[in-house]
Scaffold this motif. Sequence first.
Motif, short mmCIF file in Angstrom:
data_model
loop_
_atom_site.label_atom_id
_atom_site.label_comp_id
_atom_site.label_asym_id
_atom_site.label_seq_id
_atom_site.Cartn_x
_atom_site.Cartn_y
_atom_site.Cartn_z
N ASN A 76 -1.84 49.23 -4.47
CA ASN A 76 -0.53 49.01 -3.86
C ASN A 76 -0.60 47.96 -2.75
N GLN A 77 -1.68 47.96 -1.98
CA GLN A 77 -1.81 46.95 -0.93
C GLN A 77 -2.03 45.56 -1.52
N LEU A 78 -2.83 45.47 -2.57
CA LEU A 78 -3.05 44.17 -3.21
C LEU A 78 -1.76 43.63 -3.82
N TYR A 79 -0.99 44.52 -4.45
CA TYR A 79 0.29 44.07 -5.01
C TYR A 79 1.21 43.57 -3.90
N ASP A 80 1.28 44.30 -2.82
CA ASP A 80 2.12 43.90 -1.69
C ASP A 80 1.70 42.52 -1.18
N TYR A 81 0.40 42.26 -1.16
CA TYR A 81 -0.12 40.98 -0.69
C TYR A 81 0.19 39.85 -1.67
N PHE A 82 -0.01 40.10 -2.98
CA PHE A 82 0.14 39.05 -3.98
C PHE A 82 1.55 38.90 -4.53
N ARG A 119 1.07 50.37 -16.07
CA ARG A 119 -0.26 50.93 -16.29
C ARG A 119 -0.96 51.11 -14.95
N PRO A 120 -1.81 52.13 -14.83
CA PRO A 120 -2.48 52.37 -13.56
C PRO A 120 -3.38 51.20 -13.15
N PHE A 121 -3.30 50.83 -11.90
CA PHE A 121 -4.21 49.88 -11.26
C PHE A 121 -4.23 48.52 -11.94
N GLN A 122 -3.09 48.06 -12.42
CA GLN A 122 -3.03 46.76 -13.07
C GLN A 122 -1.94 45.92 -12.43
N ILE A 123 -2.28 44.69 -12.10
CA ILE A 123 -1.34 43.72 -11.56
C ILE A 123 -1.55 42.42 -12.33
#
Length: 147
Positions: A25-31, A41-45
Amino acid sequence: GEVGERNEELPIEEWPNWCLEFMHNQLYDYFQPLGAIWNTRPFQITLAKGVKWKTVKHMNNYFSRCEMVINAWREKGPQYLDPELSYFDGGASPEEISRAHGIYLIRNGLPTNYFAPNFEPPYTTKMTRSLLANVINKSWNKAKRDW
């Protein structure tokens, strides 16, 4: 339970793989401002679109190897990846040795950035539990097309 399965009856830090969802969730927020796309899907961006395989054989080889690696990980269960203290000669930085278990960004198979852990246990205070809940409770809202 399954990878990423939530159990609302337990504290967040007792969920299986809660830390992956926390990082995801933090990586998605950043990117997200750079065009990242949330996936169900879990843990996929998705960070890139339109990437194609050279051949079907390359694709099948890749996924076959992925399957073998993932099955081996599942057999072993959760593992800490502790670097050897003498690994400075191998290219590890002093921070990687002293503050292991961080996150690497990888480009073309080579690590480009190392981010040391910055959220250490215990996770039992009101502040840490609130922070965990705020980050982990983010999820994609299909109707609003936002999270």
